[in-house]
Design an enzyme around this catalytic site. Structure first.
Site, mmCIF file in Angstrom:
data_model
loop_
_atom_site.group_PDB
_atom_site.id
_atom_site.type_symbol
_atom_site.label_atom_id
_atom_site.label_comp_id
_atom_site.label_asym_id
_atom_site.label_seq_id
_atom_site.Cartn_x
_atom_site.Cartn_y
_atom_site.Cartn_z
ATOM 1 N N GLU B 62 9.722 -8.000 5.330
ATOM 2 C CA GLU B 62 7.847 -8.989 4.325
ATOM 3 C C GLU B 62 8.647 -9.457 2.995
ATOM 4 O O GLU B 62 8.142 -10.289 3.107
ATOM 5 C CB GLU B 62 7.134 -7.657 3.774
ATOM 6 N N HIS B 131 -3.947 0.769 7.264
ATOM 7 C CA HIS B 131 -4.215 -0.006 7.716
ATOM 8 C C HIS B 131 -5.426 -0.604 7.183
ATOM 9 O O HIS B 131 -5.657 -1.043 8.928
ATOM 10 C CB HIS B 131 -3.662 0.092 9.455
#
Lengths: 333, 328
Positions: B62, B131
């Protein structure tokens, strides 16, 4: 204790122009750093400085093989990279003096010198922060097919941060035109390399990403230049990234020019590295090979001194930023 | 303007197709965005239409994904970097808030960073604590960033186009529980600029400011309240940075009561900022304290029974409005 790499300069051929070019780049860096270090001590410049003195051969050797269309990212110790990439001393001093005529209009200071017109994509005060950005610059060149190459400079300490590994891997898997230059000065701030990694040669890390890893004497500008030239040409040919490890040393402390608050380096180690001073080394080479005379080298020092004095004078006489403009450039409008 | 019904994710996807067709400087990178089309199908068909040069699967990295976007944007391209789940902004945060957000200012205006980050946030799918988060307040707190949270198919398309055309680093946070929500969407390319609130329903009795999917829940609550004779003015700010306080304050001056709803935790949430702005700009117009309805100060739980208790819904919004109206 780290020891300087044995001199390998005899094997690196050089022309008069190359020696003069590298010498001037290094002297500009050396004198800029020494002068600004003193100006911080006297309080004329605010903030703090991470000085590049000792490592000049690395930025200069790499900078010498790049064009204005090639991009670099730099570090908190970034003045040398900017100067080696062709930055002007007036706006550099003005930025340190926090004036509107500075490279960042007084918004960035020592750790954020930028010069887009010369492909200096910015110094960076987050260790490792500039590495992925250089990958992006390399991607932009590949995307456009413009032949540009990106170089990211960073230290031994930065090769322990995740951003380095993510960037190296992505650059390798996409064959991006980038050269990673790790300036191994043996210390991550005050922590020696043997205390922050198991490796002696950081170039070995390249193997993890399927790219060449090259070790070079970071006190020998000619050797750095030669290694950089090969890596840059490889990148330009579309053959992907290279990791160059330049073994070097900073002569001053992590920050500033004052002595160390707590000794963390053996004075004998510092002296050993200073005996391989990159500027003295190239002067010796130039004179011994009959390429440049001592007088000519002295002339360069004098010219640079005039440029330094002019830059300081320019900065002193430049206007301060206006607090009314404090919100300018938060966003592009 | 020809419109037809599309789902939220199809509308977003259409915006991506159209803006990439319009501007050759736009490219997309991220984890599984190319071959798979993104885990939420946000990017379906882009690889087939635009090829591997412009639509690229990345390693799971990322920091490098966003950092590559920052560098490419600084060099004049318009990268779209996908972070899949909003929770992953934490992994890339240095590149988002120290690099992308600050380059323009720190470099004295020398560089613009037209980077767009796409991601999906929000709870309600038993995806648990890593999440499901809504972290818009983190991002809205950083000068230099812009953050949008589309709450309809129309906005999903318009805001992604607006984000990509914006010369600043933008983050478009889709809500993963809204992917199948349908709505009318124009066929042609259009952009919604950041900072323009949407007055979803006009009303006189109370203002409800809702963020992201809470707009859908608040709308249901407003319909129920309408049948009981309570007229709700529902405002969707669309972007939380910049925040259209002007529209919110004007509404509060009219209704004199306001409830703010979001699914991020209440403490330090964007509702706290909206509340402060209202009290600074419309204190004399308020007939009741500014009310907030948001998640409790806990990570998002997995058990459906806990998650349902965690995220505000239409019934709780309706009850909160009732409490607000009872206040004299």
């Amino acid at each position: 204790m780290t020891t300087p790499t044995e001199a390998i300069d005899e094997v690196v051929p050089a022309t008069r122009d190359v020696v003069l070019d590298l010498h001037r780049r290094m002297v500009r860096i050396r004198r800029f750093e020494e002068s600004s270090g003193k100006l911080v001590e006297t309080g004329e410049i605010p903030g703090f400085l991470h000085l590049y003195v000792g490592q000049e051969a690395v930025a200069s050797g790499v900078g010498a093989v790049l064009t204005d269309d090639d991009q670099i990212t730099s570090t908190h110790r970034g003045h040398g990279h900017a100067i080696a990439k062709g930055a002007e001393l007036r706006p550099m001093f003005a930025e340190l003096y926090a004036k509107t005529t500075g490279y960042c209009k007084g918004r960035g200071g020592s750790m954020h010198i930028v010069d887009m017109s010369r492909g200096m994509l910015g110094a960076n005060a987050i260790v490792g922060g500039g590495i992925p950005i250089a990958v992006g610059a390399a991607f932009a060149s590949q995307y456009r097919g413009d032949g540009g190459v990106a170089v990211s400079f960073f230290g031994d300490g930065a090769t322990n941060i995740g951003a380095f590994h993510e960037s190296a891997n992505m650059a390798a898997v996409w064959d991006l035109p980038i050269v990673f230059v790790v300036e191994n000065n043996g210390y991550a701030e005050f922590t020696s390399q043997e205390r922050h990694m198991r490796l002696v040669d950081i170039a070995e890390r390249a193997a993890s990403y399927g790219m060449p890893g090259v070790i070079v004497d970071g006190m020998d500008a000619l050797a750095v230049r030669e290694a950089a030239l090969e890596a840059v040409e490889r990148a330009r040919r579309g053959e992907g990234p290279t990791l160059i490890e330049a073994k070097t040393y900073r002569f001053f402390d992590h920050q500033g020019i004052k002595g160390m608050r707590i000794p963390y380096r053996d004075p004998a180690e510092v002296e050993a590295w200073k005996s391989r001073d990159a500027i003295r080394l190239i002067e010796t080479i130039g004179i011994e090979r009959g390429l440049v005379s001592a007088e000519e080298f002295e002339g360069i020092w004098a010219e640079v001194e005039a440029e330094i004095n002019d830059g300081i004078e320019f900065a002193r006489n430049s206007p301060d930023p206006d607090p009314a403009d404090i919100l300018d450039d938060v966003y592009t409008v | 303007m020809t419109t037809r019904e599309l789902t939220y994710v199809k509308a977003f996807n259409e915006g991506m197709h159209q803006i990439m067709a319009e501007d050759p400087d736009v490219f997309l990178i991220g984890e599984d965005v190319a071959g798979y089309g993104g885990v939420f199908h946000m990017f379906d068909g882009l690889l087939a239409e635009f090829g591997e040069r412009r639509v690229k699967d990345t390693p799971i990295a990322e920091q490098a994904i966003i950092g590559l976007g920052v560098g490419a944007a600084a060099r004049g391209l318009r990268p779209v970097c996908d972070l899949m789940f909003m929770d992953f902004v934490g992994v890339a945060m240095d590149q988002i808030f120290n690099q992308a957000a600050k380059m323009k200012y720190m470099f004295g205006g020398a560089v613009s960073v037209p980077l767009t980050i796409t991601t999906a946030g929000g709870a309600g799918m038993s995806a648990a604590a890593q999440h499901s988060q809504s972290l818009e307040a983190w991002l809205a707190h950083v000068p230099g960033l812009k953050v949008a949270m589309p709450a309809s198919p129309y906005d999903a398309k318009g805001l992604i186009v607006g984000a990509i055309r914006d010369d600043n680093p933008t983050i478009v946070v889709l809500n993963k529980k809204m992917l199948g929500v349908k709505g009318e969407v124009p066929e042609e390319l259009y952009a919604i600029p950041f900072g323009q609130a949407n007055v979803v329903t006009e009303g006189d009795d109370v203002t409800v400011v809702a963020i992201g999917r809470m707009v859908v829940e608040a709308r249901k609550a407003a319909e129920a309240l309408d049948k009981q004779g309570v007229s709700v003015e529902l405002i969707d700010p669309r972007s939380v940075q910049p925040l259209d306080t002007e529209t919110i304050v004007a509404s509060v001056k009219k209704t004199n009561r306001v409830l703010i709803v979001h699914e991020a935790v209440e403490f330090g949430g964007i509702g706290a900022e909206i509340s402060s702005q209202i009290q600074e700009q419309a204190f004399d117009y308020l007939d009741a304290p500014v009310a907030r309805l948001a998640a409790p100060f806990a990570p998002v739980p997995y058990a459906p029974v806990l998650e349902n208790a965690y995220v505000p819904d239409a019934a709780r919004i309706e009850a909160a409005v009732r409490r607000l109206l009872e206040r004299r």
